[in-house]
Design a protein around this motif. Structure first.
Motif, PDB file in Angstrom:
ATOM      1  N   LEU A 122      47.011 -53.953 -48.146  1.00 52.59           N
ATOM      2  CA  LEU A 122      46.107 -53.638 -49.226  1.00 52.59           C
ATOM      3  C   LEU A 122      46.499 -54.387 -50.491  1.00 52.59           C
ATOM      4  N   LEU A 146      44.086 -56.759 -52.161  1.00 54.19           N
ATOM      5  CA  LEU A 146      43.126 -56.364 -53.187  1.00 54.19           C
ATOM      6  C   LEU A 146      43.612 -56.748 -54.565  1.00 54.19           C
ATOM      7  N   PHE A 147      44.816 -56.369 -54.834  1.00 55.28           N
ATOM      8  CA  PHE A 147      45.313 -56.543 -56.188  1.00 55.28           C
ATOM      9  C   PHE A 147      45.858 -57.941 -56.423  1.00 55.28           C
ATOM     10  N   VAL A 176      44.166 -60.570 -55.677  1.00 47.47           N
ATOM     11  CA  VAL A 176      43.064 -61.442 -56.061  1.00 47.47           C
ATOM     12  C   VAL A 176      42.854 -61.317 -57.561  1.00 47.47           C
TER      13      VAL A 176
END
Lengths: 304, 623
Positions: A19, A22-23, A25
């Motif tokens: 996950l 997500l951060f 990007v």
């Protein structure tokens, strides 16, 4: 080699930690020309800070960035690099489009599921299990515990000395009669919590009787025939019959093999995941060009 | 490089039921001893949380819980140290729980987590592709609001909510839950949350079951995407129960932000409540969650103007389905609060013959961090983001009602003979359960006709209670001539907790016009205070040092017991009775935060101290 190193990343993603993509990007106006160069500039950090503090406010982010200590800044940069690298890896691996690596991995997974538990558990052999257990014995420590019953003399409605007198007198009577464990509820006053305490730890006993009495109880010799005391708790005075007093111990592997195996498997997955990430990050050339207090740098990062 | 042995699906298999000794079906007598089984008490209180969210819940994930999954949640509840999903420090519960229901939102359960993990089932869909593109363009925030808005507006992206994904996420959840069930020591229940929010009005229910994975794998949780009407949920529960052999209980919560709908006097279609509606509702919803982090739903000063303790942890921010920008004020209507609902239940029973609001009460956290933390001094936030002192007061997102506005609250106390799925679930069904706002206050309540005042001081109080009366959740009827109901009451402070201030009896009853009325009686209190003529008591005092957060048990009593007789009993009138037990004042979590930040407590905008409390399930009298 590159491809080889990269495959574990897929495992990493599959293991449920991806996950971070997500951060990772972030808003980049112009990406690094060389995909193996990670440029950590002011813009990157500012954007990153905003995602991290979940407040999309450039002024606040700037204040935050400026307020970081050297250690904090280094940690932020490390985190940023890690996420940026993982994100690029994900893109390169074609997570956003069909590609052969993913197809192959899905097929592997499905094969694995059908093979069932026997195969999965083969991941940790007996030697590895033993090694893991020896290295993590502390996790399996069995706390000391006692089993006892007690007879209570309250001090809410009488002075403590009177309760003591009553308890001393009762003690003689009980030991003369040989009152058994099971008959304890027929004597004494009502206690707030329990009559019988079965296999309870020091912390638990202390929460019901206070630390001094818990200490005293854990020093008693087990004896099915003798009432001992009196002992003082914050609530009154107690006579105790203690039948078990087990010291804390480190159990044998054979006693909890199932649990250790499960933990070892989890640990192994974690370790390999981390090792894989370290390998991947290590294959990149990281150039930190951010300098504190240099706002102008934002326009023209070096080492492009 | 060595291949990793297992992916996430295989991980679940390793831990699946049938492989571990702890995984047993919940029938038959327990093969273990408990303190209760060998002790002198006929029942034992077990503590738990029926309402906990993890990284599988989309909103939890977006608010910073990207790592505390159901497994982490169970480990924390069992007392193991875990890593906090936001600040990454090691944290540990003060006193472990006896049971836990991980109840993640059924709506897109696990979808954001898997989308961002690059799960191909999701990224190959049209919506998935669009989100991936947005992510690549750096529009994370848009993705965040887009998905949350879709969920709150009950307009899912169908291609992200496909059967394959739902089944796979549910299987993971079931397997993890099964692995953590250890009868006699710790009970895990399989459950989820049905998140119906029509026009921003909260009708949420947690659903859980006593059966294991073999039954739970036969269905996929019912979500508000299927229907946002409670009647449809009950129909699904009925159908699914008869198809699979499952038993369910559904627990409404946050009535305080339901816009008057939770305990309404009409059904979802606006038609008057019927006996059939009432019977169906009571079949599935025997218990209500009265208190949790997002506020207390017992009552409100507007509804109970003469109740001096009614203003407790109000949460006034309704769910805004537009863009999560908050700002909608919650209503205060009888349908929003539990005390008014109990009264409304009597009214409806008088009209249609069945009481649709004859429920027991529990508390739970509704924490979204994966950490069931209800301790003010060890509180880890409603969302992961709320977990640090600075963020508690942080309003950058302009979302109203976060952090400091909420309270470390919600525990369910369950009176049962053993700590296993069957014994605990049965207690929910018979409503022998109760609520606290966090502390482990033990509350016994029995109603009957023959209790003598001495019984309150007797050692075998519980045996007397069961032998001569009914426990909380029970019914009284057929009042003997000239007799009023008597209540045997025993409240004890939590072993590590603060002393008690008082025990109150809250009575609801119907007047001559058929309207519900309420009274609050002080029935037992500490420090030998004298009851005033108007029935009030002097305040117990406050020992909290605002500079250090320390308090002492020099005021209040460790235990309070009494036999109370209703002085205004009318045998011809329906009535409902429940206990409210108040602790002495202790620090609110925001005081600890203020001290940590070296900030004056008055700047928190919240009272520095609160009187934590317990609510028993009621006992009803029916003529």
């Amino acid at each position: 080699m590159k491809r080889f190193l990269k495959e574990p990343l897929l495992h990493f993603l599959a293991a449920g930690l991806g996950l971070f993509v997500l951060f990772g990007v972030v808003n980049r106006d112009e990406p690094d020309a060389d995909p193996n160069v990670v440029t950590v500039d002011r813009d990157a950090l500012l954007t990153f800070v905003q995602y991290r503090i979940k407040a999309f406010n450039p002024t606040l982010a700037e204040e935050k960035l400026n307020s970081l200590s050297d250690d904090e800044l280094q940690r932020l940069i490390d985190d940023y690099v890690r996420e940026e690298v993982l994100h690029r890896e994900a893109l390169q691996l074609g997570l956003d489009e069909d590609d052969y690596v993913i197809r192959r991995r899905l097929v592997q997974k499905l094969e694995f599921i059908t093979e069932g538990f026997a195969e999965a558990s083969a991941g940790v052999d007996q030697a590895a299990l033993r090694r893991y257990f020896d290295a993590n014995k502390g996790d399996y420590y069995v706390e000391p515990f006692v089993t006892f019953t007690h007879i209570f003399f309250e001090t809410e409605n009488r002075p403590r000395e009177k309760a003591h007198e009553a308890a001393e007198k009762k003690l003689v009577e009980l030991n003369r009669k040989g009152l058994p464990f099971a008959d304890a509820p027929q004597h004494g006053d009502r206690f707030l919590y329990h009559v019988n305490y079965v296999e309870r730890t020091p912390e638990y006993v202390a929460s019901h009787f206070g630390v001094p009495m818990a200490k005293a109880v854990f020093e008693l010799e087990p004896n099915d025939f003798i009432w001992q005391g009196p002992f003082d708790s914050p609530y009154g005075v107690h006579l105790v019959m203690l039948t078990t007093n087990e010291p804390g111990r480190e159990p044998d592997l054979s006693e909890l093999e199932g649990r250790v195996r499960e933990d070892a498997q989890r640990a192994m997955i974690r370790e390999e995941t981390e090792a894989a990430i370290t390998d991947i990050v290590g294959s990149y050339d990281v150039r930190v060009v951010y300098e504190r207090g240099n706002a102008a740098e934002a326009d023209g990062p070096v080492n492009r | 490089m060595k291949q990793l042995p297992v992916g996430p699906i295989a991980l679940v298999l390793i831990s699946a039921c049938g492989l571990l000794a702890a995984c047993k079906s919940s029938g038959g007598p327990p093969a273990y001893t408990t303190a209760a089984a060998v002790g002198s008490e006929p029942s034992q209180v077990f503590w738990g949380d029926t309402h906990l969210h993890t990284s599988y819940s989309p909103d939890a994930f977006f608010f910073g819980n990207t790592t505390a999954d159901p497994d982490t949640a169970y480990r924390y509840a069992k007392g193991l140290p875990v890593i906090h999903p936001y600040h990454r420090a090691k944290i540990q519960i003060g006193t472990p729980l006896d049971f836990l229901v991980v109840a993640d939102h059924a709506e897109m359960m696990g979808v954001p987590l898997r989308l961002f993990q690059g799960d191909k089932t999701l990224t190959k869909t049209a919506s998935g592709k669009r989100f991936v593109k947005m992510l690549e363009a750096g529009k994370n925030q848009e993705v965040f609001f887009d998905l949350i808005t879709a969920i709150n507006n009950n307009q899912p992206y169908d291609d992200l909510h496909g059967e394959e994904t739902r089944r796979s996420v549910w299987s993971d959840m079931v397997a993890i839950t099964e692995r953590h069930n250890a009868p006699g020591r710790f009970t895990s229940f399989i459950g989820w949350e049905w998140t119906s929010t029509p026009s921003g009005k909260n009708l949420h229910r947690v659903v859980f079951m006593p059966q294991g994975g073999e039954v739970a794998e036969k269905f996929i949780p019912y979500s508000s995407f299927d229907s946002d009407k409670p009647e449809d949920l009950w129909a699904w529960l009925e159908e699914t129960a008869s198809r699979t052999g499952a038993s369910f209980t559904a627990i409404p919560h946050n009535s305080n932000i339901s816009g008057g709908l939770m305990f309404n006097d009409v059904d979802s279609e606006g038609r008057p409540i019927t006996a059939e509606y009432a019977r169906t509702r009571m079949k599935w919803e025997s218990v209500v969650e009265v208190t949790q982090i997002k506020g207390d739903s017992e009552t409100d000063p507007i509804l109970s103007p003469t109740d001096e303790f009614a203003d407790f942890e109000p949460f006034t921010h309704a769910i805004d389905t537009e863009a999560l920008k908050g700002g909608l004020e919650a209503s205060v209507e009888p349908g929003d609060f539990v005390r008014a609902a109990l009264g409304r239940g009597l009214e409806l029973e008088a009209k249609v013959g069945v009481n649709p609001y004859k429920f027991g009460m529990i508390g739970s956290t509704d924490s979204h961090t994966g950490m069931s933390s209800a301790e003010e001094n060890n509180f880890h936030g409603k969302t992961a983001f709320d977990s640090t002192p600075a963020n508690t007061f942080d309003t950058f997102l302009e979302i109203k009602g976060f952090g400091a506005d909420m309270s470390a609250s919600g525990m369910a106390g369950v009176w049962a003979k053993a700590n296993d799925r069957t014994a605990l679930f049965d207690a929910f069904v018979r409503k022998e359960v109760y609520a606290t706002t966090g502390p482990r206050i033990r509350v016994r309540l029995f109603g009957g006709w023959g209790f003598s005042p001495d019984d309150a001081g007797k050692k075998e109080l519980a045996q007397i209670g069961y032998a001569n009366g009914v426990p909380m959740g029970g019914d009284l009827t057929q009042a003997p001539d000239g007799k009023a109901p008597r209540f045997l009451v025993y409240a004890i402070k939590g072993p590590r907790g603060a002393n008690l201030d008082r025990v109150q009896m809250v009575k609801g009853w119907l007047d001559e016009t058929g309207s519900a009325r309420e009274d609050v009686y002080n029935i037992a209190w500490s420090d030998n205070r004298v009851l005033h003529d108007d029935g009030s008591l002097n305040p117990v005092g406050n020992t909290v040092d605002l500079a250090t957060g320390a308090y002492t048990n020099k005021i209040g009593d460790a235990q309070l017991s009494t036999v109370w007789e209703d002085p205004e009993f009318n045998p011809g009138v329906r009535a409902v009775y429940y206990l409210r037990v108040l602790q002495i004042p202790t620090p609110r979590h925001t005081l600890y935060d203020a001290i940590a930040l070296d900030m004056p407590p008055e700047e928190t905008g919240h009272p520095p101290t609160i009187q934590e409390r317990a609510y028993s399930s009621p006992i009803w009298y029916t003529p």
